[in-house]
Design an enzyme around this catalytic site. Sequence first.
Site, PDB file in Angstrom:
ATOM      1  N   LYS A 136      11.707   0.562 -15.570  1.00  0.00           N
ATOM      2  CA  LYS A 136      10.556   1.383 -15.956  1.00  0.00           C
ATOM      3  C   LYS A 136       9.647   1.612 -14.748  1.00  0.00           C
ATOM      4  O   LYS A 136       9.751   0.893 -13.746  1.00  0.00           O
ATOM      5  CB  LYS A 136       9.798   0.666 -17.074  1.00  0.00           C
ATOM      6  CG  LYS A 136       9.291  -0.711 -16.667  1.00  0.00           C
ATOM      7  CD  LYS A 136       8.905  -1.571 -17.852  1.00  0.00           C
ATOM      8  CE  LYS A 136       8.371  -2.912 -17.375  1.00  0.00           C
ATOM      9  NZ  LYS A 136       8.164  -3.845 -18.484  1.00  0.00           N
TER      10      LYS A 136
ATOM     11  N   TYR B 240     -14.771   4.015   8.271  1.00  0.00           N
ATOM     12  CA  TYR B 240     -15.885   4.323   7.363  1.00  0.00           C
ATOM     13  C   TYR B 240     -16.911   3.195   7.352  1.00  0.00           C
ATOM     14  O   TYR B 240     -16.560   2.013   7.278  1.00  0.00           O
ATOM     15  CB  TYR B 240     -15.358   4.482   5.932  1.00  0.00           C
ATOM     16  CG  TYR B 240     -14.839   5.879   5.626  1.00  0.00           C
ATOM     17  CD1 TYR B 240     -15.652   6.998   5.760  1.00  0.00           C
ATOM     18  CD2 TYR B 240     -13.534   6.052   5.181  1.00  0.00           C
ATOM     19  CE1 TYR B 240     -15.175   8.272   5.467  1.00  0.00           C
ATOM     20  CE2 TYR B 240     -13.041   7.315   4.883  1.00  0.00           C
ATOM     21  CZ  TYR B 240     -13.873   8.426   5.030  1.00  0.00           C
ATOM     22  OH  TYR B 240     -13.402   9.672   4.742  1.00  0.00           O
TER      23      TYR B 240
END
Length: 355
Positions: A46, A256
């Site tokens: 999955k 940043y």
Amino acid sequence: MNSTPEPPFPDAPEPSLRLRIDADALAGNWRRLADLGRVETGAAVKADAYGLGVAQVAPVLRAAGARQFYVAHWSEVAPLLAHVPAAEIAVLHGPATPADAAYARVLGVRPVINSPRQAALWLEAGGGRCDLMLDTGMNRLGIAAQDLGAEVLQRLEIDTLHSHLASADEDGPDNALQLERFAQATEQFAARRRSLANSAGIALGAGYRFDLTRPGIALYGGVPRPDLAGLIAPVVRPQVQVLQVRQVRAGERVGYNGTYAAQHDMRTATVSLGYADGYLRAWGGFGTLARDDTVVPVIGRISMDLAIVDAGALPGLQEGDWLDVTYDLRSAAQHTGLSQYELLTLLGRRFRRLV
Ligand SMILES: *Cc1c(COP(=O)(O)O)cnc(C)c1O
């Protein structure tokens, strides 16, 4: 200027992110879990094989000997059908709508029935072989204890009876309790096989293995219990390209919000890897990249598409070079607070997955 070209467009050039998947390690993990379990061994594929890529993973597992595959969503069936026969596929979420049930019947894959309503939907669509999930204490998905006697369930043509362990990665009374409830509940149904154990459940002992096991995480290099550590080999190795190499002066700041300040003149490298690729900000100040045996630390904030390393230990490093991303699942889980499952399924679509 050229005008906008007509499709089909040429193939895009090689991406700057690679996810190397070690096919031998993957097949070896499946085989060692099968040898440990000594019963039929399936594979949970999955979520695009836990993020590794079902197209890369399914052929390797099938060649190793897996003959039962689990996906969660109906949307995951078609990509798997390219590699696995329909009769070997079961869909864990089961049919929520008549369209789901009709789709299962047309393709010939088995739904895992989780409720009396799903059972009725399946029978109304025409029925046929299906699996049945019994809830034995997790209270997530599956037939609740009070619904075991529902008449509609007796009309199902059951291939495999399932339940799922809530805490197989821990030792405690819950596992034995679920085992006992499962053994008891399954007596009420006729079925070809019974299946309880996920990866961690296989390690709980022979009593938990029944006729079929459903490992997932351990196939892909995850170690859900310490006692599986010696058995499981790492499978994924992310690699990133260096986009730029820079000189940073003492006192200048990097990334940043300038969270990293250079203490001395230094050489940094900016690589094509960011949180949009699943390399979350949790890796800042902890993550490392490597070339051969030389390890370089990630510095500053992780951006959406970029990360920065202190490249001092790699004086020859140039734009276009490739670096390995250190991606040890167990230690990363400890340091980032993410689970090993999250660390795998997060890996983004911009990686080229290579077996
Ligand atoms: C995901 C899943 C598995 C596989 O579990 P792992 O812990 O990854 O081995 C097995 N059974 C069910 C029902 C699942 O949802």
